[in-house]
Design a protein around this motif. Structure first.
Motif, PDB file in Angstrom:
ATOM      1  N   ALA A  70       0.597  -1.243   0.010  1.00 49.21           N
ATOM      2  CA  ALA A  70      -0.573  -0.027  -0.309  1.00 49.21           C
ATOM      3  C   ALA A  70       0.586   1.511   0.012  1.00 49.21           C
ATOM      4  N   LEU A  71       2.044   1.290   0.633  1.00 50.13           N
ATOM      5  CA  LEU A  71       2.944   2.045   1.124  1.00 50.13           C
ATOM      6  C   LEU A  71       3.635   3.409  -0.522  1.00 50.13           C
ATOM      7  N   VAL A  72       3.574   1.487  -1.424  1.00 49.45           N
ATOM      8  CA  VAL A  72       4.504   1.634  -2.426  1.00 49.45           C
ATOM      9  C   VAL A  72       3.320   2.122  -3.633  1.00 49.45           C
ATOM     10  N   ARG A  73       2.441   1.555  -3.271  1.00 45.15           N
ATOM     11  CA  ARG A  73       1.658   2.164  -4.763  1.00 45.15           C
ATOM     12  C   ARG A  73       1.437   3.299  -4.465  1.00 45.15           C
ATOM     13  N   ASP A  74       0.608   3.959  -3.404  1.00 44.46           N
ATOM     14  CA  ASP A  74       0.232   5.544  -2.659  1.00 44.46           C
ATOM     15  C   ASP A  74       1.659   6.023  -2.777  1.00 44.46           C
ATOM     16  N   ALA A  75       3.399   6.343  -2.865  1.00 53.04           N
ATOM     17  CA  ALA A  75       3.657   6.722  -3.144  1.00 53.04           C
ATOM     18  C   ALA A  75       4.405   6.436  -4.559  1.00 53.04           C
ATOM     19  N   ASP A  76       3.814   5.595  -5.415  1.00 52.48           N
ATOM     20  CA  ASP A  76       3.627   5.827  -7.215  1.00 52.48           C
ATOM     21  C   ASP A  76       2.959   6.577  -7.331  1.00 52.48           C
ATOM     22  N   ALA A  77       1.293   6.317  -6.689  1.00 51.39           N
ATOM     23  CA  ALA A  77       0.650   7.359  -7.323  1.00 51.39           C
ATOM     24  C   ALA A  77       0.821   8.678  -7.200  1.00 51.39           C
ATOM     25  N   VAL A  78       1.651   9.429  -5.825  1.00 56.20           N
ATOM     26  CA  VAL A  78       1.677  11.132  -5.981  1.00 56.20           C
ATOM     27  C   VAL A  78       2.322  11.185  -6.913  1.00 56.20           C
ATOM     28  N   ALA A  80       3.365  10.035  -9.604  1.00 55.07           N
ATOM     29  CA  ALA A  80       2.501  10.252 -11.270  1.00 55.07           C
ATOM     30  C   ALA A  80       1.186  11.945 -11.186  1.00 55.07           C
ATOM     31  N   ARG A  81       0.500  11.873 -10.174  1.00 54.83           N
ATOM     32  CA  ARG A  81      -0.032  12.970 -10.143  1.00 54.83           C
ATOM     33  C   ARG A  81       0.585  14.281 -10.005  1.00 54.83           C
ATOM     34  N   GLY A  88       0.909  19.777 -16.319  1.00 52.30           N
ATOM     35  CA  GLY A  88      -0.184  20.205 -17.107  1.00 52.30           C
ATOM     36  C   GLY A  88      -0.786  19.699 -17.341  1.00 52.30           C
ATOM     37  N   ALA A  89      -1.251  18.459 -16.914  1.00 52.79           N
ATOM     38  CA  ALA A  89      -2.624  17.764 -17.577  1.00 52.79           C
ATOM     39  C   ALA A  89      -3.139  16.806 -16.421  1.00 52.79           C
ATOM     40  N   ARG A  90      -2.632  17.494 -15.360  1.00 53.84           N
ATOM     41  CA  ARG A  90      -3.581  17.469 -14.353  1.00 53.84           C
ATOM     42  C   ARG A  90      -2.965  18.967 -13.390  1.00 53.84           C
ATOM     43  N   GLY A  91      -4.558  19.377 -12.608  1.00 55.56           N
ATOM     44  CA  GLY A  91      -4.694  20.588 -11.416  1.00 55.56           C
ATOM     45  C   GLY A  91      -5.992  21.692 -12.028  1.00 55.56           C
ATOM     46  N   PHE A  92      -5.643  22.881 -11.591  1.00 54.32           N
ATOM     47  CA  PHE A  92      -6.855  23.701 -11.669  1.00 54.32           C
ATOM     48  C   PHE A  92      -6.555  24.811 -12.416  1.00 54.32           C
ATOM     49  N   LEU A  93      -7.721  25.526 -13.442  1.00 54.40           N
ATOM     50  CA  LEU A  93      -7.372  26.304 -14.537  1.00 54.40           C
ATOM     51  C   LEU A  93      -8.718  27.143 -14.371  1.00 54.40           C
ATOM     52  N   ARG A  94      -8.102  27.724 -13.720  1.00 52.24           N
ATOM     53  CA  ARG A  94      -9.595  29.998 -12.990  1.00 52.24           C
ATOM     54  C   ARG A  94      -9.959  30.449 -14.174  1.00 52.24           C
ATOM     55  N   VAL A  95     -10.656  30.109 -14.956  1.00 50.27           N
ATOM     56  CA  VAL A  95     -10.800  31.356 -16.297  1.00 50.27           C
ATOM     57  C   VAL A  95     -12.030  32.508 -16.332  1.00 50.27           C
ATOM     58  N   ALA A 110     -14.599  23.434 -23.401  1.00 56.75           N
ATOM     59  CA  ALA A 110     -15.122  22.067 -23.407  1.00 56.75           C
ATOM     60  C   ALA A 110     -14.188  21.603 -24.746  1.00 56.75           C
ATOM     61  N   GLU A 111     -13.850  21.811 -25.688  1.00 56.47           N
ATOM     62  CA  GLU A 111     -12.585  21.177 -26.028  1.00 56.47           C
ATOM     63  C   GLU A 111     -11.706  21.153 -25.177  1.00 56.47           C
ATOM     64  N   PHE A 112     -11.073  21.676 -24.882  1.00 53.39           N
ATOM     65  CA  PHE A 112      -9.806  21.854 -24.189  1.00 53.39           C
ATOM     66  C   PHE A 112     -10.224  21.000 -22.389  1.00 53.39           C
ATOM     67  N   GLY A 113     -11.200  20.678 -21.444  1.00 54.57           N
ATOM     68  CA  GLY A 113     -11.841  20.167 -20.815  1.00 54.57           C
ATOM     69  C   GLY A 113     -11.478  18.685 -21.212  1.00 54.57           C
ATOM     70  N   ALA A 114     -11.935  18.500 -22.581  1.00 50.17           N
ATOM     71  CA  ALA A 114     -11.843  16.282 -22.820  1.00 50.17           C
ATOM     72  C   ALA A 114     -10.812  16.423 -23.575  1.00 50.17           C
ATOM     73  N   LEU A 115      -9.568  17.844 -23.613  1.00 51.88           N
ATOM     74  CA  LEU A 115      -8.657  17.362 -24.205  1.00 51.88           C
ATOM     75  C   LEU A 115      -7.428  16.659 -22.490  1.00 51.88           C
ATOM     76  N   ASN A 116      -8.054  17.515 -21.543  1.00 52.96           N
ATOM     77  CA  ASN A 116      -7.821  17.720 -20.215  1.00 52.96           C
ATOM     78  C   ASN A 116      -8.064  16.918 -19.293  1.00 52.96           C
ATOM     79  N   PRO A 117      -8.499  16.100 -19.343  1.00 60.39           N
ATOM     80  CA  PRO A 117      -9.880  15.463 -18.546  1.00 60.39           C
ATOM     81  C   PRO A 117      -9.292  15.479 -17.287  1.00 60.39           C
ATOM     82  N   GLY A 118      -7.907  14.989 -16.727  1.00 59.70           N
ATOM     83  CA  GLY A 118      -6.978  15.635 -14.978  1.00 59.70           C
ATOM     84  C   GLY A 118      -7.133  17.239 -14.805  1.00 59.70           C
ATOM     85  N   VAL A 119      -8.089  18.310 -15.024  1.00 60.38           N
ATOM     86  CA  VAL A 119      -7.729  19.472 -15.488  1.00 60.38           C
ATOM     87  C   VAL A 119      -9.617  19.929 -14.392  1.00 60.38           C
TER      88      VAL A 119
END
Length: 179
Positions: A70-78, A80-81, A88-95, A110-119
């Motif tokens: 679990a520790l290794v899996r969580d560290a790998d996920a952190v 990756a995020r 720029g594939a994940r985060g927050f965008l205030r427009v 909407a097009e940007f959101g479709a191309l960048n689902p992690g944002v």
């Protein structure tokens, strides 16, 4: 507790052999043994029973394996995020957007959101002046506003439109004498 040590432990637990684990990890067997000894010292318990035919998990080792995974899996996920955020594939965008952009900009967003689902995108209906103020105060990331952009901002034309005042022909000269 070092992730490297947990990965070493998990490799030995999977292969049940120090020599094969050392090969898989591209380590010498003494270096691998030293890592396990360090992990065992930090945990205060033995993880393996070593024998001529390999390495068997102790009762403690068997009970620790799920936590180590679990520790290794969580560290790998952190990690990756973090990499996704850095790219720029994940985060927050205030427009920011203003009333005149409402017919065209939502499609672009909407097009940007479709191309960048992690944002995650939040929209703010604001005047050009307020967008400028918030961008400069780092409370807004981008803004769709009337040009020219204020000092401290750079921009480019997204939409070229002509804004007109329409009135009946017979009142045009009284409303605007220059017509």
């Amino acid at each position: 507790m070092e992730l490297k040590l947990l990965r070493t432990f998990l490799t030995i637990a999977e292969l049940r052999h120090f020599g094969r684990a050392a090969e898989a990890l591209h380590l010498s067997q003494p270096a691998l043994s030293k890592q396990i000894a360090s992990l065992e010292a930090s945990l205060g318990a033995r993880l393996f029973e070593r024998g001529r035919h390999g390495a068997d998990l102790t009762a403690f080792g068997a009970s620790f394996i799920a936590d180590a995974q679990a520790l290794v899996r969580d560290a790998d996920a952190v990690l990756a995020r973090a990499r996704e955020s850095a790219s720029g594939a994940r985060g927050f965008l205030r427009v920011g957007l203003c009333l005149s952009t409402l017919t065209h900009v939502p499609k672009l967003i909407a097009e940007f959101g479709a191309l960048n689902p992690g944002v995650s995108i939040t929209l703010h209906d604001l005047s050009s002046h307020e967008q400028t103020r918030r961008i400069l105060a780092n409370k807004l990331d981008v803004g769709f506003m009337r040009m020219p952009a204020s000092a401290g901002l750079s921009g480019f034309t997204v939409l070229d439109e002509t804004l007109a005042l329409a009135v009946p022909e017979h009142t045009a000269t009284s409303v605007c004498p220059s017509i």
